[in-house]
Design a protein around this motif. Structure first.
Motif, PDB file in Angstrom:
ATOM      1  N   ALA A  50       1.299  -1.297   0.058  1.00 14.88           N
ATOM      2  CA  ALA A  50       0.045   0.039  -0.252  1.00 14.88           C
ATOM      3  C   ALA A  50       1.048   1.257   0.037  1.00 14.88           C
ATOM      4  O   ALA A  50       1.988   1.237   0.815  1.00 14.88           O
ATOM      5  N   CYS A  51       0.649   2.147  -1.048  1.00 10.53           N
ATOM      6  CA  CYS A  51       1.675   3.504  -1.022  1.00 10.53           C
ATOM      7  C   CYS A  51       0.951   4.621  -0.883  1.00 10.53           C
ATOM      8  O   CYS A  51      -0.279   4.533  -0.894  1.00 10.53           O
ATOM      9  N   ALA A  52       2.065   5.019  -0.146  1.00  9.55           N
ATOM     10  CA  ALA A  52       1.243   6.777   0.610  1.00  9.55           C
ATOM     11  C   ALA A  52       1.599   8.186  -0.638  1.00  9.55           C
ATOM     12  O   ALA A  52       1.976   7.345  -1.827  1.00  9.55           O
ATOM     13  N   LYS A  53       1.208   8.262  -0.017  1.00 14.31           N
ATOM     14  CA  LYS A  53       0.872   9.891  -1.092  1.00 14.31           C
ATOM     15  C   LYS A  53       1.896  10.886  -1.520  1.00 14.31           C
ATOM     16  O   LYS A  53       1.755  11.137   0.361  1.00 14.31           O
ATOM     17  N   VAL A  54       1.910  11.379  -2.108  1.00  8.67           N
ATOM     18  CA  VAL A  54       3.226  12.039  -1.287  1.00  8.67           C
ATOM     19  C   VAL A  54       2.566  13.665  -2.519  1.00  8.67           C
ATOM     20  O   VAL A  54       2.404  13.546  -3.852  1.00  8.67           O
ATOM     21  N   GLN A  55       2.765  14.992  -1.408  1.00  5.98           N
ATOM     22  CA  GLN A  55       2.999  16.350  -2.086  1.00  5.98           C
ATOM     23  C   GLN A  55       3.492  17.627  -1.636  1.00  5.98           C
ATOM     24  O   GLN A  55       4.022  16.942  -0.795  1.00  5.98           O
ATOM     25  N   LEU A  56       4.382  17.737  -3.018  1.00  2.00           N
ATOM     26  CA  LEU A  56       5.399  18.314  -2.187  1.00  2.00           C
ATOM     27  C   LEU A  56       5.409  20.254  -3.041  1.00  2.00           C
ATOM     28  O   LEU A  56       4.421  20.730  -3.743  1.00  2.00           O
ATOM     29  N   GLU A  57       5.175  20.649  -1.546  1.00  2.00           N
ATOM     30  CA  GLU A  57       5.456  22.329  -1.744  1.00  2.00           C
ATOM     31  C   GLU A  57       6.921  22.719  -2.275  1.00  2.00           C
ATOM     32  O   GLU A  57       8.786  21.674  -1.463  1.00  2.00           O
ATOM     33  N   SER A  58       7.390  23.632  -2.403  1.00  4.80           N
ATOM     34  CA  SER A  58       9.091  24.063  -2.585  1.00  4.80           C
ATOM     35  C   SER A  58       9.938  24.147  -0.967  1.00  4.80           C
ATOM     36  O   SER A  58      11.076  23.865  -0.888  1.00  4.80           O
ATOM     37  N   ILE A 102      18.017  15.827  -3.123  1.00  4.67           N
ATOM     38  CA  ILE A 102      19.252  15.564  -3.490  1.00  4.67           C
ATOM     39  C   ILE A 102      20.338  16.656  -3.809  1.00  4.67           C
ATOM     40  O   ILE A 102      20.924  17.507  -3.730  1.00  4.67           O
ATOM     41  N   GLY A 103      19.210  17.159  -5.277  1.00  7.90           N
ATOM     42  CA  GLY A 103      19.984  18.727  -5.260  1.00  7.90           C
ATOM     43  C   GLY A 103      19.680  20.017  -5.324  1.00  7.90           C
ATOM     44  O   GLY A 103      19.996  20.784  -5.770  1.00  7.90           O
ATOM     45  N   GLY A 104      19.144  19.596  -4.103  1.00  9.75           N
ATOM     46  CA  GLY A 104      19.249  21.286  -3.452  1.00  9.75           C
ATOM     47  C   GLY A 104      17.755  21.942  -3.722  1.00  9.75           C
ATOM     48  O   GLY A 104      17.858  23.197  -2.800  1.00  9.75           O
ATOM     49  N   GLY A 105      17.009  21.375  -4.415  1.00 11.87           N
ATOM     50  CA  GLY A 105      15.416  22.180  -3.927  1.00 11.87           C
ATOM     51  C   GLY A 105      15.277  23.574  -5.055  1.00 11.87           C
ATOM     52  O   GLY A 105      15.244  24.421  -4.342  1.00 11.87           O
ATOM     53  N   ARG A 106      16.083  23.091  -5.414  1.00  9.68           N
ATOM     54  CA  ARG A 106      16.348  24.426  -6.730  1.00  9.68           C
ATOM     55  C   ARG A 106      15.503  24.409  -7.995  1.00  9.68           C
ATOM     56  O   ARG A 106      16.626  23.237  -9.476  1.00  9.68           O
ATOM     57  N   LEU A 107      14.266  24.422  -8.375  1.00 10.76           N
ATOM     58  CA  LEU A 107      14.080  25.029 -10.042  1.00 10.76           C
ATOM     59  C   LEU A 107      14.251  25.353 -11.468  1.00 10.76           C
ATOM     60  O   LEU A 107      14.770  24.688 -11.526  1.00 10.76           O
ATOM     61  N   GLY A 108      15.228  26.559 -10.668  1.00 10.43           N
ATOM     62  CA  GLY A 108      16.303  27.008 -12.313  1.00 10.43           C
ATOM     63  C   GLY A 108      16.997  25.936 -11.816  1.00 10.43           C
ATOM     64  O   GLY A 108      17.627  26.467 -13.595  1.00 10.43           O
ATOM     65  N   THR A 152       1.802  20.244  -5.397  1.00 12.83           N
ATOM     66  CA  THR A 152       0.191  20.572  -4.751  1.00 12.83           C
ATOM     67  C   THR A 152       0.370  21.515  -5.311  1.00 12.83           C
ATOM     68  O   THR A 152       0.881  22.024  -6.758  1.00 12.83           O
ATOM     69  N   PRO A 153      -1.372  22.285  -5.940  1.00 13.30           N
ATOM     70  CA  PRO A 153      -1.418  22.757  -6.870  1.00 13.30           C
ATOM     71  C   PRO A 153      -1.201  24.053  -6.992  1.00 13.30           C
ATOM     72  O   PRO A 153      -0.742  24.710  -7.836  1.00 13.30           O
ATOM     73  N   GLN A 154      -0.228  25.005  -5.762  1.00 13.84           N
ATOM     74  CA  GLN A 154      -0.014  26.658  -5.551  1.00 13.84           C
ATOM     75  C   GLN A 154       1.334  25.844  -6.270  1.00 13.84           C
ATOM     76  O   GLN A 154       1.754  26.866  -7.128  1.00 13.84           O
ATOM     77  N   PHE A 155       2.120  24.828  -6.230  1.00 16.26           N
ATOM     78  CA  PHE A 155       3.278  24.552  -6.023  1.00 16.26           C
ATOM     79  C   PHE A 155       3.634  23.811  -8.108  1.00 16.26           C
ATOM     80  O   PHE A 155       4.594  24.466  -8.267  1.00 16.26           O
ATOM     81  N   ALA A 156       2.619  23.079  -8.404  1.00 17.01           N
ATOM     82  CA  ALA A 156       2.653  23.856  -9.769  1.00 17.01           C
ATOM     83  C   ALA A 156       2.142  24.585 -10.690  1.00 17.01           C
ATOM     84  O   ALA A 156       3.031  24.508 -11.876  1.00 17.01           O
ATOM     85  N   VAL A 157       1.696  25.727 -10.223  1.00 11.46           N
ATOM     86  CA  VAL A 157       1.233  26.305 -11.067  1.00 11.46           C
ATOM     87  C   VAL A 157       3.254  27.833 -11.125  1.00 11.46           C
ATOM     88  O   VAL A 157       3.203  28.185 -11.489  1.00 11.46           O
TER      89      VAL A 157
END
Length: 200
Positions: A6-14, A110-116, A131-136
């Motif tokens: 049974a897998c967990a659901k994950v949502q990521l914000e910055s 691992i990459g340091g959490g940088r979108l750029g 999450t919806p906000q982070f997806a935008v």
């Protein structure tokens, strides 16, 4: 074959990881100041016949302020781990997630959490667990990355000439993920606005 986990659901914000366990219990992990490491590990998995065996898993371990969190791949998808192989056992409370989710999360942390620093393909994978906000926000960054590719490739004898081709990884991800679809809408809207301003 072993049972399906049974897998967990994950949502990521910055800066926050939200994990909803299969039993409905939710955890919120602040990512600011977290140390992320990747290890091989094992989990004891029961086969349909009742026999228990060690299975390899990939472990993403997060540590912040003395608190440890583990996110692992499904044991049934890993090879049998012989007893002679010395690897750590995954914590009993580790969150099991699908391999694609694990890869996107591990890549991000691992990459340091940088979108750029991410490509459009990497942003598309990340958008699927956002999450919806982070997806935008991911969509806006993907638009900038795609426009850079188009403008650089606009010279003679270059290969990439349109925004659709540059955003193709996000288009592909949007077929499977509503969150990636939201990121794609954001990317197209942002790109249209930037293009209008550039033409003036």
């Amino acid at each position: 074959m072993p049972f399906k986990s049974a897998c967990a659901k994950v949502q990521l914000e910055s800066d926050v990881l939200l994990v909803e366990m299969p039993d409905g219990w939710s955890r919120r992990h602040v990512l600011d100041g977290v140390t992320a490491t990747i290890d091989d590990g094992f989990v004891m998995a029961r086969r349909d016949g009742g026999r228990v065996e060690r299975r390899f898993v990939r472990m993403l371990q997060l540590e912040r302020g003395g608190r440890h969190v583990a996110v692992i791949t499904p044991p049934e998808r890993g090879a049998v781990a012989p007893n002679v192989v010395r690897i750590p056992e995954a914590p009993q409370d580790a969150a099991i997630v699908e391999p694609g989710v694990w890869e996107a999360l591990a890549e991000w942390l691992i990459g340091g959490g940088r979108l750029g620093s991410l490509s459009v393909a990497e942003l598309a994978r990340l958008a699927c667990i956002a999450t919806p906000q982070f997806a935008v926000l991911i969509g806006e960054v993907a638009a900038r990355r795609a426009l850079d590719l188009v403008w650089v490739a606009a010279g003679p004898l270059r290969g990439l000439h349109d925004l659709d081709a540059a955003l193709q990884p996000l288009v592909d991800a949007a077929r499977e993920s509503p969150r990636a679809g939201e990121a794609l809408i954001s990317a197209l809207a942002h790109a249209a606005g930037v293009t209008r301003r550039r033409r003036r």
